[in-house]
Design a protein around this motif. Structure first.
Motif, PDB file in Angstrom:
ATOM      1  N   GLY A  77      14.842   4.374  -4.941  1.00 47.67           N
ATOM      2  CA  GLY A  77      15.141   3.291  -4.170  1.00 47.67           C
ATOM      3  C   GLY A  77      14.502   2.284  -4.660  1.00 47.67           C
ATOM      4  O   GLY A  77      15.256   2.196  -6.275  1.00 47.67           O
ATOM      5  N   ASP A  78      14.644   0.476  -4.253  1.00 45.85           N
ATOM      6  CA  ASP A  78      15.016  -0.721  -4.951  1.00 45.85           C
ATOM      7  C   ASP A  78      13.570  -1.145  -5.163  1.00 45.85           C
ATOM      8  O   ASP A  78      12.105  -1.274  -3.714  1.00 45.85           O
ATOM      9  CB  ASP A  78      15.850  -1.574  -3.706  1.00 45.85           C
ATOM     10  N   THR A  94      17.586   5.241   1.800  1.00 45.91           N
ATOM     11  CA  THR A  94      18.277   6.323   3.850  1.00 45.91           C
ATOM     12  C   THR A  94      18.247   7.090   3.742  1.00 45.91           C
ATOM     13  O   THR A  94      17.836   8.034   4.406  1.00 45.91           O
ATOM     14  CB  THR A  94      18.187   4.901   5.113  1.00 45.91           C
ATOM     15  N   ASP A  95      19.288   7.814   2.176  1.00 51.10           N
ATOM     16  CA  ASP A  95      20.371   8.719   2.763  1.00 51.10           C
ATOM     17  C   ASP A  95      19.154   9.757   1.819  1.00 51.10           C
ATOM     18  O   ASP A  95      19.584  10.731   1.316  1.00 51.10           O
ATOM     19  CB  ASP A  95      21.579   8.218   1.494  1.00 51.10           C
ATOM     20  N   ALA A 103      10.016   8.575   6.648  1.00 50.14           N
ATOM     21  CA  ALA A 103      10.817   8.753   8.152  1.00 50.14           C
ATOM     22  C   ALA A 103      10.210   9.077   9.020  1.00 50.14           C
ATOM     23  O   ALA A 103       9.957   8.833  10.105  1.00 50.14           O
ATOM     24  CB  ALA A 103      12.407   8.286   8.583  1.00 50.14           C
ATOM     25  N   GLN A 104       9.669  10.584   8.544  1.00 50.83           N
ATOM     26  CA  GLN A 104       9.460  11.733   9.758  1.00 50.83           C
ATOM     27  C   GLN A 104       7.831  10.441  10.040  1.00 50.83           C
ATOM     28  O   GLN A 104       6.553  10.850  11.400  1.00 50.83           O
ATOM     29  CB  GLN A 104       9.329  13.052   9.707  1.00 50.83           C
ATOM     30  N   ILE A 105       7.246  10.229   9.204  1.00 45.29           N
ATOM     31  CA  ILE A 105       6.023  10.842   9.169  1.00 45.29           C
ATOM     32  C   ILE A 105       5.852   9.085   9.184  1.00 45.29           C
ATOM     33  O   ILE A 105       4.455   8.584   9.892  1.00 45.29           O
ATOM     34  CB  ILE A 105       5.022  10.693   7.303  1.00 45.29           C
ATOM     35  N   ASN A 147      12.246   3.458   8.879  1.00 44.88           N
ATOM     36  CA  ASN A 147      13.011   2.595  10.051  1.00 44.88           C
ATOM     37  C   ASN A 147      12.618   1.953  10.203  1.00 44.88           C
ATOM     38  O   ASN A 147      13.341   1.126  11.012  1.00 44.88           O
ATOM     39  CB  ASN A 147      11.655   3.643  11.300  1.00 44.88           C
ATOM     40  N   ASP A 148      11.868   0.996   9.376  1.00 41.44           N
ATOM     41  CA  ASP A 148      11.199  -0.687  10.325  1.00 41.44           C
ATOM     42  C   ASP A 148      11.234  -1.326   8.237  1.00 41.44           C
ATOM     43  O   ASP A 148       9.900  -1.143   8.546  1.00 41.44           O
ATOM     44  CB  ASP A 148      10.200  -0.734  11.345  1.00 41.44           C
ATOM     45  N   SER A 149      11.659  -1.578   8.175  1.00 38.88           N
ATOM     46  CA  SER A 149      11.724  -1.652   6.849  1.00 38.88           C
ATOM     47  C   SER A 149      10.914  -3.474   6.409  1.00 38.88           C
ATOM     48  O   SER A 149      10.309  -3.645   5.016  1.00 38.88           O
ATOM     49  CB  SER A 149      13.050  -2.286   5.858  1.00 38.88           C
TER      50      SER A 149
END
Length: 167
Positions: A77-78, A94-95, A103-105, A147-149
């Motif tokens: 990530g950044d 995200t990929d 994202a699942q957590i 999901n929500d940055s």
């Protein structure tokens, strides 16, 4: 006649001397006051310059640390830095498989144990602790949501956890 004029002349001289002494005292007092103001003003100017220099040095160090953290986390990530909040934020790509797990957590925190969330957050705690040791105390390191940055999933300050989505 001279007897009477002599005391009068002496009194005149004495008055002139007193006036000169008082004038000198006033001038010295004014000079001292002016010098004091000048010194205080110089100290303020020097202090302001020093403060600005320290702020610039801190800003450079924050930028350097942000770059180092961004490089260290570049595979996942950044890292950005919020100066006002003294906060480093890690936003995952995200990929990646990691971002999918996070994202699942984020959606269901009860999956954290199964996904070994603590292993990941332990590494974030170490980063926070190292920031304190090598840089300065008082800085926060946050993992932002996939999901929500804007959502903080995990935060550590000075090597201590301060929030986690799992708690």
């Amino acid at each position: 006649m001279f007897g009477f004029q002599l005391p009068s002349a002496i009194q005149k001289i004495q008055k002139n001397n007193d006036a000169q002494i008082n004038s000198n005292k006033l001038t010295k007092s004014q000079q001292a006051h002016s010098q004091s103001n000048l010194e205080n003003g110089s100290a303020t100017v020097i202090s302001d310059a020093t403060t600005k220099q320290q702020q610039e040095q801190l800003k450079l160090k924050e930028q350097e640390l942000t770059q180092k953290l961004d490089t260290a986390y570049s595979k996942i990530g950044d890292v950005t830095f919020n100066t006002d909040a003294k906060t480093f934020q890690l936003k995952l790509y995200t990929d990646s498989d990691l971002s999918k797990s996070v994202a699942q957590i984020e959606t269901d925190p009860s999956l954290a144990e199964e996904a070994h969330w603590s292993n990941f957050t332990d590494s974030l705690l170490k980063t926070s602790k190292n920031n304190k040791k090598s840089f300065k105390a008082g800085y926060t390191f946050e993992l932002m949501g996939v999901n929500d940055s804007n959502k903080v999933l995990f935060a550590a300050k000075d090597g201590a956890e301060i929030s986690s989505i799992t708690k």
